[in-house]
Motif scaffolding. Structure first.
Motif, PDB file in Angstrom:
ATOM      1  N   GLU A 126     -40.999 -24.151 -24.550  1.00  0.00           N
ATOM      2  CA  GLU A 126     -41.003 -24.079 -23.099  1.00  0.00           C
ATOM      3  C   GLU A 126     -39.838 -23.189 -22.692  1.00  0.00           C
ATOM      4  O   GLU A 126     -38.807 -23.142 -23.363  1.00  0.00           O
ATOM      5  CB  GLU A 126     -40.847 -25.473 -22.481  1.00  0.00           C
TER       6      GLU A 126
ATOM      7  N   GLY B 113     -37.020 -21.982 -19.890  1.00  0.00           N
ATOM      8  CA  GLY B 113     -36.268 -22.264 -18.672  1.00  0.00           C
ATOM      9  C   GLY B 113     -35.908 -20.958 -17.989  1.00  0.00           C
ATOM     10  O   GLY B 113     -35.480 -20.007 -18.656  1.00  0.00           O
TER      11      GLY B 113
ATOM     12  N   ASP C 102     -39.355 -25.609 -13.323  1.00  0.00           N
ATOM     13  CA  ASP C 102     -39.329 -27.051 -13.570  1.00  0.00           C
ATOM     14  C   ASP C 102     -38.647 -27.401 -14.896  1.00  0.00           C
ATOM     15  O   ASP C 102     -37.936 -28.414 -14.993  1.00  0.00           O
ATOM     16  CB  ASP C 102     -40.753 -27.613 -13.559  1.00  0.00           C
ATOM     17  N   PHE C 103     -38.868 -26.571 -15.941  1.00  0.00           N
ATOM     18  CA  PHE C 103     -38.256 -26.875 -17.234  1.00  0.00           C
ATOM     19  C   PHE C 103     -36.731 -26.769 -17.144  1.00  0.00           C
ATOM     20  O   PHE C 103     -36.009 -27.586 -17.720  1.00  0.00           O
ATOM     21  CB  PHE C 103     -38.785 -25.929 -18.308  1.00  0.00           C
TER      22      PHE C 103
ATOM     23  N   ARG D 147     -34.963 -27.336 -14.501  1.00  0.00           N
ATOM     24  CA  ARG D 147     -34.521 -28.530 -13.771  1.00  0.00           C
ATOM     25  C   ARG D 147     -34.448 -29.748 -14.693  1.00  0.00           C
ATOM     26  O   ARG D 147     -33.565 -30.599 -14.548  1.00  0.00           O
ATOM     27  CB  ARG D 147     -35.493 -28.836 -12.628  1.00  0.00           C
ATOM     28  N   LYS D 148     -35.367 -29.815 -15.655  1.00  0.00           N
ATOM     29  CA  LYS D 148     -35.407 -30.967 -16.559  1.00  0.00           C
ATOM     30  C   LYS D 148     -34.273 -30.934 -17.573  1.00  0.00           C
ATOM     31  O   LYS D 148     -33.673 -31.972 -17.898  1.00  0.00           O
ATOM     32  CB  LYS D 148     -36.755 -30.992 -17.297  1.00  0.00           C
ATOM     33  N   VAL D 149     -33.955 -29.741 -18.079  1.00  0.00           N
ATOM     34  CA  VAL D 149     -32.956 -29.611 -19.142  1.00  0.00           C
ATOM     35  C   VAL D 149     -31.533 -29.570 -18.607  1.00  0.00           C
ATOM     36  O   VAL D 149     -30.624 -30.179 -19.179  1.00  0.00           O
ATOM     37  CB  VAL D 149     -33.242 -28.336 -19.976  1.00  0.00           C
TER      38      VAL D 149
ATOM     39  N   ASP E  67     -35.162 -23.786 -25.782  1.00  0.00           N
ATOM     40  CA  ASP E  67     -34.584 -24.895 -26.524  1.00  0.00           C
ATOM     41  C   ASP E  67     -34.923 -24.671 -27.997  1.00  0.00           C
ATOM     42  O   ASP E  67     -36.065 -24.840 -28.416  1.00  0.00           O
ATOM     43  CB  ASP E  67     -35.176 -26.213 -26.025  1.00  0.00           C
TER      44      ASP E  67
END
Length: 263
Positions: free
Chosen positions: A18, A20, A35-36, A38-40, A117
């Motif tokens: 994914e 970012g 969104d990725f 924001r998640k990480v 990641d």
């Protein structure tokens, strides 16, 4: 030919990554992210929007982030390849690329910061579930050179030397550059094989050829043609190092010798 990637291939892993994405304006202020990202990233804690991108990085990472953006800001002809770096956050290792954005006149309008990641690539896949709460152990160390990232197996690493916010890694082939700090690496390397013997040095215990002493100072000599000068051992780490190398404590009254002990 079937071009589909197999589950064990690098292409398969790349397809599963994914991505970012963080959008910065020309002043390096965070405008938006996907969104990725924001998640990480610690978005909820740091509230990075409308702030300088370096403001929500740890102090040790800020010089790296600013350097990356400084390099990306230079003449686009000289930096056709996006600038690359590695950062370490709890339980994850991120590969970051930054590229300059410009309008039709070539004037800088902002930056795109993209990250992957890569934890799965540089850590052991067989990490026990209960240990995932701690730092995942690195099985490979990311090296950066000429805007490219390569990965070196930890078994091939002889020692690591702190270079301010970065680390110089000595392998059987010579020295390499890693833009993770020695503290980041110390937290991720297997303590059964690596030991931080000095604030500036981590050694692979399997690479130790000799343990020597001159006066009150203890040092290590490494194996191999690229071993370099002896590595100092901090006084507080000597006992632990001797134990890790299987050396028994001298009996009281035994004659001390300055001669090196071959391992």
């Amino acid at each position: 030919m079937d071009a589909r990637a197999t589950p064990s291939s690098a292409l398969y892993l790349f397809e599963k990554f994914e991505v970012g994405v963080v959008h910065l304006d020309e002043r390096r202020t965070v405008l938006a992210m996907n969104d990725f990202a924001r998640k990480v990233l610690p978005v909820g804690e740091k509230q990075p929007f409308d702030k300088l991108v370096a403001s929500f990085h740890p102090e040790r990472s800020k010089p790296k982030v600013n350097f990356l953006l400084d390099e990306a800001s230079r003449c686009p002809v000289a930096n056709a390849t996006p600038m690359t770096m590695i950062i370490n956050i709890p339980e994850q290792v991120l590969l970051i690329k930054v590229t300059r954005l410009a309008d039709h006149l070539g004037t800088t309008t902002g930056f795109a910061l993209v990250f992957y990641d890569v934890t799965q690539i540089v850590t052991n896949d067989d990490t026990a579930p209960e240990s995932l709460q701690a730092h995942r152990r690195l099985s490979r160390i990311p090296m950066v050179a000429n805007h490219k990232v390569a990965f070196v197996d930890t078994a091939d690493v002889l020692c690591l030397e702190s270079q301010a916010h970065y680390t110089r890694v000595l392998t059987r082939d010579g020295f390499h550059f890693c833009n993770l700090s020695i503290g980041d690496l110390a937290a991720r390397l297997d303590p059964a094989h690596f030991m931080r013997v000095h604030r500036c040095f981590i050694v692979n215990l399997q690479a130790v050829a000799e343990l020597g002493r001159e006066g009150s100072k203890t040092h290590i000599v490494l194996r191999g043609k690229h071993a370099g000068p002896p590595i100092p051992v901090a006084r507080g780490e000597v006992a632990q190092l001797r134990a890790a190398l299987g050396l028994l404590k001298r009996a009281r009254g035994a004659v001390s010798s300055a001669a090196p002990v071959a391992i």
